[in-house]
Scaffold this motif. Structure first.
Motif, PDB file in Angstrom:
ATOM      1  N   THR A 135       0.845  -1.187   0.000  1.00  0.00           N
ATOM      2  CA  THR A 135       0.000   0.000   0.000  1.00  0.00           C
ATOM      3  C   THR A 135       0.881   1.237   0.000  1.00  0.00           C
ATOM      4  O   THR A 135       1.865   1.309   0.731  1.00  0.00           O
ATOM      5  N   GLY A 136       0.505   2.227  -0.796  1.00  0.00           N
ATOM      6  CA  GLY A 136       1.255   3.461  -0.862  1.00  0.00           C
ATOM      7  C   GLY A 136       0.876   4.414   0.257  1.00  0.00           C
ATOM      8  O   GLY A 136      -0.123   4.235   0.948  1.00  0.00           O
ATOM      9  N   TYR A 137       1.692   5.449   0.419  1.00  0.00           N
ATOM     10  CA  TYR A 137       1.453   6.389   1.507  1.00  0.00           C
ATOM     11  C   TYR A 137       0.119   7.102   1.370  1.00  0.00           C
ATOM     12  O   TYR A 137      -0.564   7.335   2.354  1.00  0.00           O
ATOM     13  N   GLN A 138      -0.289   7.445   0.180  1.00  0.00           N
ATOM     14  CA  GLN A 138      -1.553   8.156   0.005  1.00  0.00           C
ATOM     15  C   GLN A 138      -2.742   7.278   0.413  1.00  0.00           C
ATOM     16  O   GLN A 138      -3.694   7.767   1.030  1.00  0.00           O
ATOM     17  N   GLU A 139      -2.691   6.009   0.112  1.00  0.00           N
ATOM     18  CA  GLU A 139      -3.753   5.095   0.514  1.00  0.00           C
ATOM     19  C   GLU A 139      -3.814   4.980   2.039  1.00  0.00           C
ATOM     20  O   GLU A 139      -4.902   4.920   2.611  1.00  0.00           O
ATOM     21  N   VAL A 140      -2.660   4.950   2.683  1.00  0.00           N
ATOM     22  CA  VAL A 140      -2.628   4.895   4.149  1.00  0.00           C
ATOM     23  C   VAL A 140      -3.253   6.161   4.740  1.00  0.00           C
ATOM     24  O   VAL A 140      -4.063   6.097   5.663  1.00  0.00           O
ATOM     25  N   PHE A 141      -2.910   7.323   4.202  1.00  0.00           N
ATOM     26  CA  PHE A 141      -3.406   8.587   4.749  1.00  0.00           C
ATOM     27  C   PHE A 141      -4.918   8.704   4.665  1.00  0.00           C
ATOM     28  O   PHE A 141      -5.530   9.407   5.463  1.00  0.00           O
ATOM     29  N   THR A 142      -5.539   8.045   3.692  1.00  0.00           N
ATOM     30  CA  THR A 142      -6.986   8.162   3.488  1.00  0.00           C
ATOM     31  C   THR A 142      -7.757   6.922   3.942  1.00  0.00           C
ATOM     32  O   THR A 142      -8.970   6.865   3.760  1.00  0.00           O
ATOM     33  N   ASP A 143      -7.091   5.967   4.541  1.00  0.00           N
ATOM     34  CA  ASP A 143      -7.736   4.746   5.020  1.00  0.00           C
ATOM     35  C   ASP A 143      -8.454   5.038   6.342  1.00  0.00           C
ATOM     36  O   ASP A 143      -7.822   5.467   7.309  1.00  0.00           O
TER      37      ASP A 143
END
Length: 92
Positions: free
Chosen positions: A2-10
């Motif tokens: 998972t990329g950082y952007q996906e983590v930030f919006t999870d």
């Protein structure tokens, strides 16, 4: 992976301060359609390096601009490996 952007919006990370243990965060930029929800869910970010420049041509912008736009507090130039070890062994 998972990329950082996906983590930030999870949504599962709602309200948390995230420690990114990878060396370079932001090197491929932000792409508007790579999100897990309609908004950023994290409260803060701790990283070793936050890259100003990104290399992906399809990116819509930089991580720095994304964090500023979404009012996310971040700290960089931190030894994240030592921090993660501390948190694992002693908690916050």
């Amino acid at each position: 992976m998972t990329g950082y952007q996906e983590v930030f919006t999870d949504p599962s990370y709602y309200g948390q301060v995230i420690i990114m243990n990878s060396v370079h965060i932001g090197n491929y930029g932000i792409k508007n359609d790579e999100v897990e929800s309609d908004s950023v869910k994290i409260r803060g970010l701790i990283a070793r390096n936050l890259e100003e420049q990104y290399s992906r041509k399809m990116a819509n912008g930089s991580l720095n601009d994304y964090l500023k736009t979404n009012n996310i507090v971040c700290i960089e130039d931190i030894d994240t490996r030592a921090l993660v070890t501390h948190v694992r062994e002693k908690g916050l």
